[in-house]
Design a protein around this motif. Structure first.
Motif, PDB file in Angstrom:
ATOM      1  N   MET A   1     -11.514   0.190 -52.480  1.00  0.00           N
ATOM      2  CA  MET A   1     -12.123  -0.801 -51.601  1.00  0.00           C
ATOM      3  C   MET A   1     -12.768  -1.889 -52.438  1.00  0.00           C
ATOM      4  SD  MET A   1     -15.311  -0.269 -48.963  1.00  0.00           S
ATOM      5  CE  MET A   1     -16.478  -0.215 -50.315  1.00  0.00           C
ATOM      6  N   PRO A   2     -12.518  -3.142 -52.170  1.00  0.00           N
ATOM      7  CA  PRO A   2     -13.178  -4.203 -52.924  1.00  0.00           C
ATOM      8  C   PRO A   2     -14.686  -4.093 -52.754  1.00  0.00           C
ATOM      9  CG  PRO A   2     -11.404  -5.079 -51.548  1.00  0.00           C
ATOM     10  CD  PRO A   2     -11.618  -3.673 -51.131  1.00  0.00           C
ATOM     11  N   THR A   3     -15.402  -4.220 -53.836  1.00  0.00           N
ATOM     12  CA  THR A   3     -16.854  -4.088 -53.778  1.00  0.00           C
ATOM     13  C   THR A   3     -17.543  -5.447 -53.776  1.00  0.00           C
ATOM     14  OG1 THR A   3     -16.911  -3.907 -56.188  1.00  0.00           O
ATOM     15  CG2 THR A   3     -16.811  -1.855 -54.922  1.00  0.00           C
ATOM     16  N   ASP A   4     -16.774  -6.558 -53.669  1.00  0.00           N
ATOM     17  CA  ASP A   4     -17.359  -7.899 -53.699  1.00  0.00           C
ATOM     18  C   ASP A   4     -18.505  -8.086 -52.721  1.00  0.00           C
ATOM     19  OD1 ASP A   4     -14.188  -9.579 -54.366  1.00  0.00           O
ATOM     20  OD2 ASP A   4     -15.601  -8.541 -55.669  1.00  0.00           O
ATOM     21  N   PRO A   5     -18.396  -7.598 -51.473  1.00  0.00           N
ATOM     22  CA  PRO A   5     -19.496  -7.820 -50.528  1.00  0.00           C
ATOM     23  C   PRO A   5     -20.820  -7.222 -51.003  1.00  0.00           C
ATOM     24  CG  PRO A   5     -17.535  -7.032 -49.384  1.00  0.00           C
ATOM     25  CD  PRO A   5     -17.282  -6.874 -50.832  1.00  0.00           C
ATOM     26  N   LEU A   6     -20.752  -6.244 -51.898  1.00  0.00           N
ATOM     27  CA  LEU A   6     -21.958  -5.552 -52.330  1.00  0.00           C
ATOM     28  C   LEU A   6     -22.560  -6.137 -53.603  1.00  0.00           C
ATOM     29  CD1 LEU A   6     -20.672  -1.882 -51.816  1.00  0.00           C
ATOM     30  CD2 LEU A   6     -21.862  -3.335 -50.157  1.00  0.00           C
ATOM     31  N   GLN A   7     -21.817  -7.001 -54.279  1.00  0.00           N
ATOM     32  CA  GLN A   7     -22.254  -7.497 -55.575  1.00  0.00           C
ATOM     33  C   GLN A   7     -23.582  -8.247 -55.557  1.00  0.00           C
ATOM     34  OE1 GLN A   7     -21.092  -6.505 -58.524  1.00  0.00           O
ATOM     35  NE2 GLN A   7     -19.916  -5.181 -57.140  1.00  0.00           N
ATOM     36  N   PRO A   8     -23.892  -9.044 -54.521  1.00  0.00           N
ATOM     37  CA  PRO A   8     -25.183  -9.748 -54.542  1.00  0.00           C
ATOM     38  C   PRO A   8     -26.380  -8.807 -54.703  1.00  0.00           C
ATOM     39  CG  PRO A   8     -23.770 -10.666 -52.844  1.00  0.00           C
ATOM     40  CD  PRO A   8     -23.051  -9.462 -53.371  1.00  0.00           C
ATOM     41  N   PHE A   9     -26.298  -7.635 -54.081  1.00  0.00           N
ATOM     42  CA  PHE A   9     -27.399  -6.681 -54.181  1.00  0.00           C
ATOM     43  C   PHE A   9     -27.524  -6.158 -55.608  1.00  0.00           C
ATOM     44  CE2 PHE A   9     -28.542  -2.087 -54.045  1.00  0.00           C
ATOM     45  CZ  PHE A   9     -29.892  -2.246 -53.776  1.00  0.00           C
ATOM     46  N   PHE A  10     -26.409  -5.708 -56.185  1.00  0.00           N
ATOM     47  CA  PHE A  10     -26.455  -5.167 -57.541  1.00  0.00           C
ATOM     48  C   PHE A  10     -26.843  -6.240 -58.560  1.00  0.00           C
ATOM     49  CE2 PHE A  10     -24.080  -1.856 -55.413  1.00  0.00           C
ATOM     50  CZ  PHE A  10     -24.494  -0.707 -56.054  1.00  0.00           C
ATOM     51  N   LYS A  11     -26.354  -7.438 -58.339  1.00  0.00           N
ATOM     52  CA  LYS A  11     -26.648  -8.540 -59.270  1.00  0.00           C
ATOM     53  C   LYS A  11     -28.142  -8.855 -59.259  1.00  0.00           C
ATOM     54  CE  LYS A  11     -25.220 -13.202 -60.527  1.00  0.00           C
ATOM     55  NZ  LYS A  11     -24.322 -14.346 -60.186  1.00  0.00           N
ATOM     56  N   GLN A  12     -28.733  -8.906 -58.058  1.00  0.00           N
ATOM     57  CA  GLN A  12     -30.159  -9.235 -57.980  1.00  0.00           C
ATOM     58  C   GLN A  12     -31.006  -8.139 -58.605  1.00  0.00           C
ATOM     59  OE1 GLN A  12     -33.030  -9.468 -54.305  1.00  0.00           O
ATOM     60  NE2 GLN A  12     -31.998 -11.444 -54.507  1.00  0.00           N
ATOM     61  N   GLY A  14     -29.995  -6.254 -61.047  1.00  0.00           N
ATOM     62  CA  GLY A  14     -29.621  -6.070 -62.451  1.00  0.00           C
ATOM     63  C   GLY A  14     -29.004  -4.707 -62.708  1.00  0.00           C
ATOM     64  N   TRP A  15     -28.341  -4.151 -61.684  1.00  0.00           N
ATOM     65  CA  TRP A  15     -27.738  -2.822 -61.786  1.00  0.00           C
ATOM     66  C   TRP A  15     -26.220  -2.932 -61.872  1.00  0.00           C
ATOM     67  CZ3 TRP A  15     -30.627  -0.352 -57.016  1.00  0.00           C
ATOM     68  CH2 TRP A  15     -31.992  -0.207 -57.331  1.00  0.00           C
ATOM     69  N   ARG A  16     -25.623  -1.852 -62.330  1.00  0.00           N
ATOM     70  CA  ARG A  16     -24.166  -1.694 -62.279  1.00  0.00           C
ATOM     71  C   ARG A  16     -23.853  -0.434 -61.486  1.00  0.00           C
ATOM     72  NH1 ARG A  16     -21.490  -2.006 -68.089  1.00  0.00           N
ATOM     73  NH2 ARG A  16     -19.660  -1.806 -66.737  1.00  0.00           N
ATOM     74  N   SER A  17     -22.871  -0.522 -60.638  1.00  0.00           N
ATOM     75  CA  SER A  17     -22.521   0.649 -59.827  1.00  0.00           C
ATOM     76  C   SER A  17     -21.856   1.709 -60.693  1.00  0.00           C
ATOM     77  CB  SER A  17     -21.594   0.246 -58.682  1.00  0.00           C
ATOM     78  OG  SER A  17     -20.464  -0.435 -59.172  1.00  0.00           O
ATOM     79  N   PHE A  18     -22.123   2.977 -60.352  1.00  0.00           N
ATOM     80  CA  PHE A  18     -21.528   4.100 -61.068  1.00  0.00           C
ATOM     81  C   PHE A  18     -20.123   4.385 -60.525  1.00  0.00           C
ATOM     82  CE2 PHE A  18     -26.126   5.263 -61.550  1.00  0.00           C
ATOM     83  CZ  PHE A  18     -26.170   5.198 -62.947  1.00  0.00           C
ATOM     84  N   PRO A  19     -19.263   4.985 -61.354  1.00  0.00           N
ATOM     85  CA  PRO A  19     -17.923   5.349 -60.872  1.00  0.00           C
ATOM     86  C   PRO A  19     -17.950   6.236 -59.629  1.00  0.00           C
ATOM     87  CG  PRO A  19     -17.987   5.468 -63.262  1.00  0.00           C
ATOM     88  CD  PRO A  19     -19.397   5.199 -62.812  1.00  0.00           C
ATOM     89  N   PHE A  20     -18.905   7.181 -59.545  1.00  0.00           N
ATOM     90  CA  PHE A  20     -18.932   8.076 -58.377  1.00  0.00           C
ATOM     91  C   PHE A  20     -19.292   7.293 -57.113  1.00  0.00           C
ATOM     92  CE2 PHE A  20     -23.525   8.279 -59.102  1.00  0.00           C
ATOM     93  CZ  PHE A  20     -24.047   8.452 -57.836  1.00  0.00           C
ATOM     94  N   GLN A  21     -20.089   6.226 -57.245  1.00  0.00           N
ATOM     95  CA  GLN A  21     -20.405   5.406 -56.081  1.00  0.00           C
ATOM     96  C   GLN A  21     -19.155   4.663 -55.603  1.00  0.00           C
ATOM     97  OE1 GLN A  21     -23.629   3.196 -57.933  1.00  0.00           O
ATOM     98  NE2 GLN A  21     -25.165   4.343 -56.769  1.00  0.00           N
ATOM     99  N   LYS A  22     -18.416   4.110 -56.552  1.00  0.00           N
ATOM    100  CA  LYS A  22     -17.183   3.407 -56.193  1.00  0.00           C
ATOM    101  C   LYS A  22     -16.177   4.364 -55.557  1.00  0.00           C
ATOM    102  CE  LYS A  22     -17.643  -0.048 -59.884  1.00  0.00           C
ATOM    103  NZ  LYS A  22     -17.063  -0.581 -61.145  1.00  0.00           N
ATOM    104  N   LEU A  46     -27.274   5.124 -52.111  1.00  0.00           N
ATOM    105  CA  LEU A  46     -26.452   3.912 -52.124  1.00  0.00           C
ATOM    106  C   LEU A  46     -24.968   4.255 -52.036  1.00  0.00           C
ATOM    107  CD1 LEU A  46     -28.255   1.743 -54.841  1.00  0.00           C
ATOM    108  CD2 LEU A  46     -28.367   1.507 -52.348  1.00  0.00           C
ATOM    109  N   ALA A  47     -24.582   5.386 -52.622  1.00  0.00           N
ATOM    110  CA  ALA A  47     -23.164   5.758 -52.626  1.00  0.00           C
ATOM    111  C   ALA A  47     -22.626   5.969 -51.218  1.00  0.00           C
ATOM    112  CB  ALA A  47     -22.954   7.021 -53.467  1.00  0.00           C
ATOM    113  N   VAL A  48     -23.421   6.606 -50.341  1.00  0.00           N
ATOM    114  CA  VAL A  48     -22.923   6.873 -48.986  1.00  0.00           C
ATOM    115  C   VAL A  48     -23.326   5.784 -47.995  1.00  0.00           C
ATOM    116  CG1 VAL A  48     -22.776   9.377 -49.271  1.00  0.00           C
ATOM    117  CG2 VAL A  48     -24.920   8.355 -48.509  1.00  0.00           C
TER     118      VAL A  48
END
Length: 805
Positions: A1-12, A14-22, A46-48
């Motif tokens: 699933m593209p994670t683009d819609p979620l990037q603003p949250f992680f960017k603000q 300063g986090w990177r999503s974990f593989p298990f979350q993806k 956040l993962a679920v």
């Protein structure tokens, strides 16, 4: 699933999503249900949560899309904060609200009109929703149900209640996705199957491949008695504990019981009186306002130390806490890891727990717990099967909300793991119970709940509906008394049995305070702050102590065999183990060590299966019954073994011991030797309440006392026993008490295991270090004539002299 819609949250952030979350987001987008397993504080929420959020960003939902089930209503506010945080950035227009027993009437009224995008609730509140005829319509847009801390519900009646609610929602919305969250669990695949029932096919288990570092250290006593007994260290290590507290900015100090929490809080406060404003206490019997004040202090980082029980195992994101202390063995690896995870509760942080032994052998338990944790030997939570009291309550719940057709409802019920093997007899009995009360109660209209109309079961009696809604749930509380100041401020509750033994003017210790009882009237204990500096009675609560888990017992046996790396715990306890080895042998789980010892007119048989205190209670009673010595046989037990004491006749052979530990006629002999009829009679009160035979009083009416409720349940028990002896609730009560009181399944497994072990029968000239605590417990229980303290000290002196030879 593209994670683009979620990037603003992680960017603000300063986090990177974990593989298990993806991986979880991808599985959710593909329409899959599943179970997510990850260490505490690693981003499970956040993962679920962000899978449904990403979907909502595309589809613009109207109404409730996600129901989030939490096992504790106290967690609801913390969960709300966690769920709202990403929405503030990604979708501020999507509301999230909580609906629990603590929700204000104004919010409840608003939620009755319209449900939010995300609804945080409990199993009980979800069941209550099912009693309203418009719930299916209000949940028409439901896409997902997320069950938080599933390991806390699994194996309990509340877990079964959750299974039934999920089955109802799946029947309404076949495309519904269900996800469970779990931190510490040894049977993940089985846990997923229990959560999802027949919908488990095609579901996934996602495990976070995160190396969460957990450090388990032990506070080593400066002096260790060579003949220790349970709890004898007590608070003697408090000064050493204070030094550890002073090293940390903030600490959670866990104990295993509420009474122990009260004791340790008082002891630490006496050693650190200047910490009065930064030290607090938290346990389940304190008033909710008191607990919330402590939780807020933890969030804000104002508290240096909180002494607590399992009430803080879950919940608040205690990022300020950098140390966890465990007083006494946790008795299980999962429990220790769960508590350790309250420190370093962030990705990449080290979790630390410091064990404080309450007797010397707990040093071995802490070393063994570290070994088992490193090897990931975590306890499994065994699912509960076919509790019919929960089922009949759920059937009435469903009939109130929407009349049901029996065959369709049975299919729905059997889609759960708990009731997949429901028989025709059991199903017919359940339908008969909700419609007539069963064979023995059919003549009494009050037990007729549902009626059949056009082939469907329905409930339309308004008074009965109100009664049922008040009684929904499976939690049974003991009789309790509210403790209050004359001003009306409530401190919490204590058990009636404790407070009724006190007289006005007596002192008690409760809620971290020394109090004086002013009066006890109508289930309210009025108190005031004690003015005189004297010792009070520490509030005590009933309930069993936690027994040693099978996994920890095996790890401990390995340590006693000398396996595992060198450790400070084993070095400290070595002198004790050396005496045990010199006079007898070290017990383990491959042989059965039995010691025979004589002491001043008595014979003792000490047996060490290493199977946990509850199993040893059953084994001891069983063996004493089967020996039939025509004399009184005293039985004591702890987590390592049990002791039989008699005046004569205990000098047994290996053959006799093995014969008396046979599984032949096990159930009959256990029922005969433990008065399980009376125990089952007491347990029936809880079963009857869940099943709806005993209902709470309506608001505005005089509250029925616990004694009256017990009396009515006893009368019901006797009626059913006489006129309907095969009533399935009676049989369930007996099953429950066997498991609750004796862990009967584990007892049987232990006997099968003991049949395979060689027996090592040793005649010992003295009480060994392993035997001494069992003897000491029996000694103080029987209180022999003369000065018991003097006789006890005399025994200790004799053993010390023998050890020095």
């Amino acid at each position: 699933m593209p994670t683009d819609p979620l990037q603003p949250f992680f960017k603000q952030r300063g986090w990177r999503s974990f593989p298990f979350q993806k991986e979880t987001w991808k599985a959710y987008a593909a329409g899959k249900s599943g179970l997510l397993h990850a260490p505490t504080g690693q981003g499970k929420t956040l993962a679920v949560w962000l899978g449904p959020v990403a979907e909502a960003l595309k589809e613009k939902p109207d109404g409730c899309s996600v129901v989030w089930l939490t096992p504790l209503r106290a967690l609801a506010q913390d969960t709300l904060r966690s769920l709202r945080e990403p929405l503030e950035i990604l979708a501020p227009q999507l509301p999230v609200e909580a609906r629990t027993g603590d929700t204000s009437s104004a919010i409840r009224a608003r939620l009755r009109k319209r449900l939010p995008f995300g609804l945080v609730t409990t199993p009980e509140s979800l069941s209550l929703m099912l009693t309203h005829d418009d719930t299916r319509q209000k949940l028409a847009g439901l896409r997902a149900v997320i069950v938080d801390e599933w390991h806390e519900l699994l194996g309990t009646k509340r877990g079964v209640q959750t299974e039934l609610c999920l089955a109802r929602l799946r029947a309404w919305f076949p495309e519904l996705r269900i996800w469970g969250l779990s931190a510490t669990l040894g049977n993940l695949d089985e846990a997923r199957e229990v959560l999802l029932g027949t919908a488990a096919e095609g579901a996934v288990t996602v495990s976070a491949d995160l190396k969460k570092e957990i450090r388990i250290d032990t506070l080593i006593p400066k002096e260790i008695d060579r003949f220790p007994w349970s709890g004898h260290l007590g608070t003697r290590l408090a000064k050493q504990v204070v030094r550890e507290l002073e090293k940390a900015r903030s600490t959670l100090l866990f104990t295993n019981t509420r009474s122990q929490t009260e004791l340790w809080f008082q002891e630490l406060l006496s050693l650190k009186p200047d910490w009065a404003e930064v030290m607090a206490m938290h346990h389940g019997s304190l008033d909710r306002a008191e607990r919330e004040k402590v939780e807020q202090g933890l969030r804000e980082g104002r508290l240096r130390c909180v002494v607590c029980t399992s009430s803080l195992d879950l919940g608040v994101d205690f990022s300020p806490v950098d140390q966890v202390i465990q007083v006494g063995s946790p008795k299980g690896i999962a429990r220790l890891l769960q508590r350790a995870g309250r420190s370093g509760h962030q990705p990449g942080k080290v979790s630390r727990v410091l064990g404080v032994p309450t007797h010397a052998m707990e040093l071995v338990e802490f070393a063994a717990a570290r070994d088992a944790a490193r090897a990931r030997h975590i306890e499994a939570r065994r699912p509960l099967l076919k509790p019919l009291d929960v089922l009949v309550q759920h059937l009435v719940t469903c009939a109130i909300g929407e009349p049901f057709e029996p065959d369709a409802m049975r299919s729905e019920i059997q889609s759960t793991h708990a009731y997949r093997d429901l028989t025709d007899t059991e199903w017919d009995w359940c339908l008969g119970f909700i419609s007539s009360g069963g064979r023995a109660l059919a003549a009494y209209p009050r037990y007729r709940k549902a009626r059949v109309e056009n082939g469907r079961f329905t409930v339309d009696d308004k008074r009965l509906i109100q009664q049922h809604r008040m009684s929904i749930g499976t939690i049974s509380a003991d009789a309790h008394v509210s403790v209050r100041f004359a001003s009306g401020q409530t401190l919490g509750t204590v058990e009636e049995g404790f407070i009724s033994r006190l007289k006005p003017g007596n002192l008690l210790i409760f809620a971290g305070r020394k109090l004086e009882l002013v009066r006890f009237h109508q289930r309210i204990a009025t108190v005031r702050a004690a003015k005189r500096d004297a010792k009070g009675n520490v509030a005590i609560w009933g309930g069993n102590k936690m027994p040693l888990s099978t996994e920890l017992a095996h790890a401990m046996a390995a340590r006693l065999r000398g396996e595992g790396p060198a450790s400070p715990e084993m070095k400290a306890v070595a002198p004790i183990l050396e005496i045990q080895r010199r006079w007898s042998a070290l017990p383990d789980d491959r042989t059965l060590l039995v010691e025979h010892t004589r002491s001043k007119g008595s014979e003792h048989l000490f047996v060490y299966p290493l199977a946990g205190r509850l199993v040893h209670e059953g084994l001891g009673a069983l063996m004493a019954y089967r020996l039939r010595l025509n004399q009184s046989v005293a039985v004591t037990q702890n987590d390592y073994g049990f002791c039989l004491t008699a005046t004569r006749g205990l000098h047994l052979s290996e053959e006799i011991i093995r014969l008396n530990l046979s599984i032949e006629n096990l159930l009959e002999d256990v029922i005969a030797c433990l008065n399980t009829a009376e125990l089952a009679r007491r347990q029936f009160h809880q079963v009857a309440r869940v099943a709806g035979l005993i209902l709470q009083q309506l608001p505005g009416r005089q509250q029925q006392g616990q004694r009256e409720l017990q009396s009515s349940s006893r009368l019901l028990f006797e009626v059913l026993e006489r006129y309907d002896p095969n009533n399935l609730l009676l049989l369930q009560s007996q099953r429950e008490i066997l498991e609750k009181q004796l862990e009967f399944s584990r007892l049987r497994e232990s006997l099968l295991d003991l049949q395979q072990r060689p027996i090592r029968l040793i005649e010992t000239p003295h009480l060994t270090p392993m035997a001494f605590p069992l003897w000491a417990e029996q000694f103080f229980a029987t209180m022999p004539a003369g000065d018991p303290a003097h006789q006890f000290e005399q025994m200790l002196q004799e053993l010390e002299q023998a050890a020095n030879k």
